[in-house]
Design an enzyme around this catalytic site. Structure first.
Site, PDB file in Angstrom:
ATOM      1  N   GLU A  52      11.449   6.451  -4.053  1.00 26.02           N
ATOM      2  CA  GLU A  52      11.361   7.003  -2.693  1.00 26.02           C
ATOM      3  C   GLU A  52      12.331   8.155  -2.459  1.00 26.02           C
ATOM      4  OE1 GLU A  52      11.112   3.810  -3.336  1.00 26.02           O
ATOM      5  OE2 GLU A  52       9.221   3.198  -2.424  1.00 26.02           O
ATOM      6  N   HIS A  82       8.320  -5.674   4.940  1.00 23.47           N
ATOM      7  CA  HIS A  82       7.113  -4.856   5.100  1.00 23.47           C
ATOM      8  C   HIS A  82       6.624  -4.795   6.546  1.00 23.47           C
ATOM      9  CE1 HIS A  82       7.000  -5.707   0.752  1.00 23.47           C
ATOM     10  NE2 HIS A  82       6.321  -4.591   0.637  1.00 23.47           N
TER      11      HIS A  82
END
Lengths: 317, 324
Positions: free
Chosen positions: B61, B130
């Site tokens: 990321e 999440h």
């Protein structure tokens, strides 16, 4: 090698050295707000690398970045004015010593977060590839940065996409006061290149001609579209990490050994021995560089500070 | 007008902008040929535009955003996808210290025309890693714009604006919104940043809600209408820039404010909106402001637990009834 080119490299190294000495002097006079991270001692890296670059090539710099920017062609006046926090500086006083940038000559800015420039340079390489030019991007970082996750992520990404990036590790043996041997078991940072399937070379970073040659290969490889190279330059900073850090963590013998390997006196000795350049020419060069550095200091000192209200401007485009 | 999903609205925006501008490209994990995006927003785009412009990345990321920053300052317009909003944590230095500051710190020498698309929000039982809503972090970072579309129309119009904008934009999507349908015009359109949308007009209570909570607020408004309460639902659509005027003028009309967001209550989006109204319209308030938000816990897994912490129609109605 072309004498003129070598002389030019000598001049650039000298320019950086005298510039840094002037910064140190001005710091002592309380004219430099904040802190400074001097590049003195590491000049051969920036100059050896940037002597292979064109104006439209990119570099990404670090908190110890004055030398990188000057080697890429940054204007001394604007650099010094920025370091002194003046409105005539490169960033109008918003960046300072750790954030010199000149996008007009491909200096994409100095980031002061250790290792953060690595993925950014990868992105500049990606942009080059997508735009289809033959530019290259160089990323300067230290041995400390090679322990950041960004080193792994950024170099791996450049490797798999075969991006035209040269990762230049300036290994000055210390991350602040932490010795490289305390924080990594491999002897050389460049050994890590094999983990990404790219070439890695370790060279004497105080030998500007060696740096020039090694990066020449890497730059050509990048321009040919063959991907990135990791070039590790072993070097040493003359001063401490920042400000008045006396660097007492470094053994005296080690400091003396490295001072004797100073990249500027070394090249000077070599040039004089070979007779490629005369003492008179060197003296003239030194005089000119001294004058331009002094002029930069005068320019900066005479420049006004930015108006306080401009702090509110330029957060968004 | 035609009816399409939020997912397809985003996809259309990407297609149109990639066709319009060759410097626009996409990068992210599993967005390309084989998976086409975890939520299928990039379905068939790699096939259509090629793998050079729709790039699958490693699970990195920080490098995804960092490379996007590097590309953005050298002439490209990257749209980076972070597969789940929770994972922006891995790229925070690149977003907060680099993307957001480059324009300012370098004295305006460079622009960072970068969009980071990422889905926030809970409701699908995938637990604490999440399901978060982290928009407030980016409101707290000068230099970023923050878009929070709640409908297909807003999603398309705001994403096109985000891609054309010269500033870095954190483009917040919501997992539960991808399949919802809505009307969009046949012809091309964009939506300016900083322009709230009154999703429902009303006279008695203002509910400022974002993203999926807009839909819960609209359901609550429907129910409250049966009790003769007229609820106005204001959707800011972008949190930075924030359309303060729309919020304040609605509160001046109704005298009551509820802020419904899915992020944690403390120092959250609702706190900022409540503070603005307290500063600019406190004399118009007939009752205390209420924030309906996540009660400062990680998002739990089990359906009964998750349902308990995420605001919904009932918790909104309860808050409204407390102040009117």
């Amino acid at each position: 090698m072309d004498t003129e080119k070598v002389a030019e490299m000598y001049r650039k190294m000298l320019e950086i050295r005298l510039f840094e000495e002037k910064v140190f002097e001005l710091y002592g006079q309380n004219l430099v707000p904040g802190t400074i991270h001097l590049y003195a001692g590491e000049e051969a890296v920036a100059v050896g690398v940037c002597s292979n670059l064109r104006k439209d090539d990119y570099i990404v710099s670090t908190h110890r970045g004055h030398g990188h920017c000057i080697a890429k062609g940054a204007n001394l006046d604007k650099t010094m004015a920025e370091i002194l926090g003046r409105r005539t500086g490169y960033c109008g006083g918003k960046g300072g010593s750790m954030h010199i940038a000149d996008f007009s000559i491909g200096v994409l800015g100095a980031t002061a977060v250790v290792g953060a420039g690595i993925p950014i340079a990868t992105g500049a390489g990606l942009s080059i590839k997508l735009r289809g030019t033959d530019q290259v991007a160089v990323c300067f970082f230290g041995d400390g940065a090679s322990n950041q996750g960004t080193f792994h992520e950024g170099i791996n990404l450049a490797a798999i996409w075969k991006l035209p990036v040269i990762f230049v590790c300036e290994n000055n043996l210390y991350a602040m006061g932490t010795r490289q041997t305390q924080v990594m078991l491999t002897k050389n940072v460049a050994e890590r290149a094999c983990a990404y399937g790219i070439p890695g070379v370790t060279i004497d970073g105080n030998d500007v001609l060696a740096v020039f040659q090694a990066t020449k290969e890497a730059v050509l490889r990048a321009r040919r579209g063959e991907g990135p190279t990791l070039v590790e330059c072993k070097t040493y900073r003359h001063k401490g990490h920042s400000r008045f850090d006396p660097a007492t963590y470094r053994p005296k013998e080690e400091v003396e050994e490295w001072l004797s390997k100073d990249p500027i006196t070394r090249l000077k000795r070599q040039l004089l021995q070979e007779g490629t350049i005369s003492n008179a020419v060197l003296a003239e060069m030194e005089k000119e560089v001294t004058e331009s550095v002094e002029a930069a200091a005068q320019f900066a000192k005479k420049s006004s500070f930015p108006l306080p209200g401009t702090a509110l401007e330029g957060v968004y485009v | 007008m035609r009816e399409i999903t939020y997912r397809d609205a985003l996809r259309e925006a990407l297609i149109e902008e990639m066709q319009r501008d060759k410097t626009v490209f996409l990068l992210g994990e599993d967005i390309g040929l084989y998976w086409e995006g975890a939520f299928k927003v990039t379905k068939e785009l790699a096939k259509r535009f090629g793998v050079e412009r729709v790039r699958d990345t490693p699970i990195s990321e920080s490098a995804i955003v960092g490379a996007a920053v590097g590309a953005a300052i050298t002439g490209m317009r990257p749209v980076a996808e972070i597969m789940f909003g929770d994972l922006v944590t891995l790229a925070m230095d690149q977003i907060v210290n680099q993307a957001a500051k480059i324009h300012y710190m370098f004295g305006g020498q460079a622009n960072v025309p970068l969009v980071i698309r990422t889905p926030f929000g809970g409701g699908v039982n995938i637990a604490a890693h999440h399901s978060q809503s982290l928009e407030a972090w980016f409101m707290h970072t000068p230099g970023l714009y923050v878009a929070t579309p709640s409908t297909p129309y807003d999603a398309k119009g705001l994403l096109k604006t985000a891609i054309r904008n010269d500033n870095p934009v954190v483009f917040c999507e919501h997992k539960l919104l991808y399949p919802i349908k809505g009307l969009i015009p046949e012809e091309e359109f964009t939506i300016p940043f900083g322009s709230a949308d009154i999703k429902r007009e009303g006279a008695d209570v203002t509910i400022v809600a974002t993203m999926f909570m807009v839909h819960e607020a609209l359901k609550a408004a429907e129910t409250l209408e049966k009790d003769n309460l007229s609820v106005e639902v204001v959707d800011p659509r972008t949190l930075i820039p924030l359309d303060k005027e729309a919020i304040v003028s609605s509160v001046k009309k109704t005298g009551h404010l509820i802020v419904v967001t899915e992020d944690c209550k403390t120092a959250g989006v609702g706190a900022e909106i409540a503070a603005i109204v307290a500063e600019e319209a406190i004399d118009y308030l007939d009752a205390p402001i209420r924030r309906v938000a996540e009660p400062d816990t990680p998002i739990p897994f089990s359906p009964t637990l998750e349902k308990f912490v995420i605001p919904n129609e009932e918790s909104i109605i309860k808050a409204v009834k407390e102040i009117v």
